[in-house]
Scaffold this active site. Sequence first.
Site, PDB file in Angstrom:
ATOM      1  N   HIS A  90       0.853  -1.182   0.000  1.00 40.08           N
ATOM      2  CA  HIS A  90       0.000   0.000   0.000  1.00 40.08           C
ATOM      3  C   HIS A  90       0.889   1.231   0.000  1.00 40.08           C
ATOM      4  O   HIS A  90       1.946   1.227   0.629  1.00 40.08           O
ATOM      5  CB  HIS A  90      -0.893  -0.003   1.253  1.00 40.08           C
ATOM      6  CG  HIS A  90      -2.077   0.884   1.120  1.00 40.08           C
ATOM      7  ND1 HIS A  90      -2.013   2.236   1.333  1.00 40.08           N
ATOM      8  CD2 HIS A  90      -3.356   0.604   0.759  1.00 40.08           C
ATOM      9  CE1 HIS A  90      -3.202   2.747   1.128  1.00 40.08           C
ATOM     10  NE2 HIS A  90      -4.043   1.798   0.771  1.00 40.08           N
ATOM     11  N   ASP A 150      -7.831  -5.411   0.231  1.00 36.90           N
ATOM     12  CA  ASP A 150      -8.342  -6.350  -0.766  1.00 36.90           C
ATOM     13  C   ASP A 150      -7.988  -7.797  -0.480  1.00 36.90           C
ATOM     14  O   ASP A 150      -8.526  -8.700  -1.120  1.00 36.90           O
ATOM     15  CB  ASP A 150      -7.793  -5.980  -2.159  1.00 36.90           C
ATOM     16  CG  ASP A 150      -8.477  -4.748  -2.709  1.00 36.90           C
ATOM     17  OD1 ASP A 150      -9.675  -4.594  -2.437  1.00 36.90           O
ATOM     18  OD2 ASP A 150      -7.824  -3.943  -3.386  1.00 36.90           O
TER      19      ASP A 150
END
Length: 378
Positions: A261, A315
Amino acid sequence: MTACEFQPGLEGIPAAQSKVSFVDGQAGKLEYRGVPIEALAENSSFLETAYLLIWGKFPRADDLEILQAEITHHRRIKYRIRDMMKCFPESGHPMDALQASAAALGLFYSRRALDDPSYIRGAVVRLLAKIPTMVAAFEHIRNGNDPVSPRDDLSYAANFLYMLHEQEPDPLFAHILDICLILHAEHTMNASTFSARVTASTLTDPYAIIASAVGTLAGPLHGGANEEVIMMLDEIGTVENVHPYLEEKLATKSKIMGFGHRVYKVKDPRAKILQKLAEQLFAHSGSDPAYEIALELEKAVAEKLGERGIYPNVDFYSGLVYQKLGIPTDLFTPIFAIARVAGWLAHWREQLETNRIYRPSQVYIGDHKLPYIPPDQR
Ligand code: ACO
């Protein structure tokens, strides 16, 4: 203002001043309007959270009731939108169908009055109400069936599952989907939110803003990763294959989907909550062998990439939850969009408060003063 250095992906460059949400990527903290995500997942509902995000404060009981009633009233979509969807190729991705349908909504509500609070309210209600209906409608239409009409007696999440499966959902399933929507509702200046704010800054209509954000969310480096996680777990196939798979991906410098991320350098707080929800679902309706693979992969990635701050993102576990809720894989990202509409709308309102059109600069690295070359000499 001094000219700043070019940063690929605008990393670290503030694109707005915002009160909507806050992330601390080192501590793994996420807050919406100052409220920790864990508290919202534990106590709130998606619509209450959407209200908090969009209007900046918790609704009183009657405010929430009014919003719920308005949304219930506006859930239906025009038959012309349904007819338009019937012309879409059934092989088309539901995110593309959603982008086109969201843009088409603007054709029906074309009055643009950005300084009129009732116009803003109407657009917020319509978008929150109709996006889930459009996602469920395309699912039926692409299978050759008529869409299922929304049910006024069901909650936001329960109604979506009902429209998808034409059957009243297990209350636990509806509750878990509602928490998933809370977790995906907002996340500071990510690509789709930036895209929403850039579009909003031109003072265009909110349907164009949502269509533009949906298109941005669709990419595999953003919302599309949750689908790819399921495909990756399928491809790995067995717990024994986790290490060889990872070695091969690392050797070829390929990305492991659902990990990494731009902001979080620890496990995403939303991934922690989603993992618990997945476990709750497995305890309720049977385990999933893909979960064992996911656990082993998380461990293996932490060993290999943990020191570089690459951990599961939102996710990684969401796909396992959605799969257990009976949701087709290519609807995972549209469900992300259903939730994120709340965040995009919050940013739309905020952008309007102090709007200045986005017009960044660039660093030109091309040539100058080249001669025109006639076609026959090229
Ligand atoms: N697997 C393997 N290596 C990775 C991963 C990963 N998932 N993520 C980052 N890295 C490595 C890169 O290869 C790169 O290594 P290098 O410096 O040796 O070239 C380094 O870490 C930095 O990676 P970038 O892609 O430059 O990091 P950035 O901050 O731009 O990207 C992103 C963040 C796009 C999320 C990235 O981690 C990624 O592609 N992850 C996989 C896709 C994914 O899960 N996306 C969903 C994100 S959450 C969301 O949008 C809702």
